[in-house]
Scaffold this motif. Sequence first.
Motif, short mmCIF file in Angstrom:
data_model
loop_
_atom_site.label_atom_id
_atom_site.label_comp_id
_atom_site.label_asym_id
_atom_site.label_seq_id
_atom_site.Cartn_x
_atom_site.Cartn_y
_atom_site.Cartn_z
N LEU A 132 15.85 -22.48 -11.02
CA LEU A 132 16.46 -23.99 -11.44
C LEU A 132 16.61 -24.76 -10.37
CD1 LEU A 132 17.78 -26.08 -13.29
CD2 LEU A 132 19.80 -24.93 -13.18
N ALA A 133 16.84 -24.45 -8.99
CA ALA A 133 17.18 -24.92 -7.78
C ALA A 133 15.86 -25.66 -7.22
CB ALA A 133 17.90 -24.08 -6.62
N TYR A 134 14.76 -24.86 -7.72
CA TYR A 134 13.36 -25.30 -7.24
C TYR A 134 13.11 -26.53 -7.94
CZ TYR A 134 8.39 -25.49 -7.19
OH TYR A 134 6.84 -25.72 -7.26
N PHE A 135 13.18 -26.55 -9.16
CA PHE A 135 13.08 -27.78 -10.16
C PHE A 135 14.01 -28.97 -9.64
CE2 PHE A 135 10.80 -24.50 -12.37
CZ PHE A 135 9.39 -25.27 -12.80
N ASP A 136 15.12 -28.76 -9.56
CA ASP A 136 16.23 -29.54 -9.03
C ASP A 136 15.77 -30.28 -7.95
OD1 ASP A 136 18.99 -30.64 -10.12
OD2 ASP A 136 19.32 -30.19 -8.09
N ALA A 137 15.15 -29.53 -7.07
CA ALA A 137 15.01 -30.25 -5.72
C ALA A 137 13.68 -31.43 -5.79
CB ALA A 137 14.46 -29.11 -4.59
N ASP B 185 16.13 -34.30 -16.25
CA ASP B 185 14.72 -34.19 -15.55
C ASP B 185 14.48 -32.73 -15.20
OD1 ASP B 185 12.76 -35.94 -13.40
OD2 ASP B 185 13.56 -34.33 -12.44
N ASP B 186 15.38 -32.01 -15.15
CA ASP B 186 15.30 -30.68 -14.72
C ASP B 186 14.55 -30.07 -16.25
OD1 ASP B 186 16.11 -30.71 -12.21
OD2 ASP B 186 18.41 -29.99 -12.70
N PHE B 187 15.28 -30.32 -17.17
CA PHE B 187 15.12 -29.78 -18.40
C PHE B 187 13.49 -30.03 -18.68
CE2 PHE B 187 14.63 -29.63 -23.19
CZ PHE B 187 15.33 -28.52 -23.52
#
Length: 334
Positions: free
Chosen positions: A201-206, A218-220
């Motif tokens: 999740l941290a990878y996508f959130d970045a 956006d993450d979803f």
Amino acid sequence: MDDLTLLRRLRDDVAEPDAARLAPAYRKLETAMRAAEKTSASRAPRRRHPVRWAAVGLTAAAAVAAAVVVGGVLAPPHPQSASAAAIVLRQAAAEAITYSDPEAGPGQYLKFHTRSDWASYQGTSDQTVTRLPSNIQNVDVYIPSDPSAEWALYRDWEHGQTGDGAFVAETIHAPEGRFYGSPWASQDLNAIPIGSGAETLAYFDAQYQGGSASRDEDDFVRITDLLRTYPVPAPVRARLFEALALIPGTTSTDGVANLDGRVGVAIGRDEPQRSGERQEIIIDPGTGQVIGERRFFPAGAVAAGEEQTVLTAMSVTVVDTAPPATTPARDENG
């Protein structure tokens, strides 16, 4: 009796467990999943079965299309709690690790088939909008065993193209799946960390750069876009499920069928700024497979003004050949 049935029978006044209370169970599941992963790596692979997926997305030519109500919806979009969604996603993650995905051998292709039911809208000079007849869209992506080799993309509309074009079917070839100037997959799978769901999740959130209704949305969307457009390998798929479980607002609805009638659990998220619109992926929690997608539009959210639902279905099989090209590859503008 399964976990979801138990959850539904809880009293309404029982407080939903927060992340801290769920953490011990998550840690136990994480340990069990890692053990299952090691065990599956050391034993002979299971007999492979076709994997069913789902993908939704309007092409540039079909940008005016919107959803139609189709058969197979067994449950309305009234989601259960976030804790129920977390249980489903963790279960699907654990099953995905032990599931044997189809694999293309030398000279073979993974055929990634998408079937969607769309409707087009046509405006008139008096500013009224009418809905055109339903139109099934088929998209087949042929992924070679060597992903750097030439891919093939076949697409058609069974009753002609929606939008202002005229073609009915086409096949495009392009190295690395760059049919429109960029990779077909929305993410580089090799770059996604899979040490834990939180790390994924941290990878996508970045990657967040604004533009969505919220950072969580956006993450979803980034994660589900990948799941619905590419046959993600089981180890990565498992971590994507875990990452979805950590996104605030993610909930589940069981008893939902894809376009072909296969029933699973819909995982979605209600974004407060979307006025009731909801986008979901449908998964089989018993196998860890993604089997469909559902999108719900409340009345007034689409051109004709009526409440609408769209469903799709997808499958992955191994084939020996790809169809010949009929149309050159395009740039990113289509």
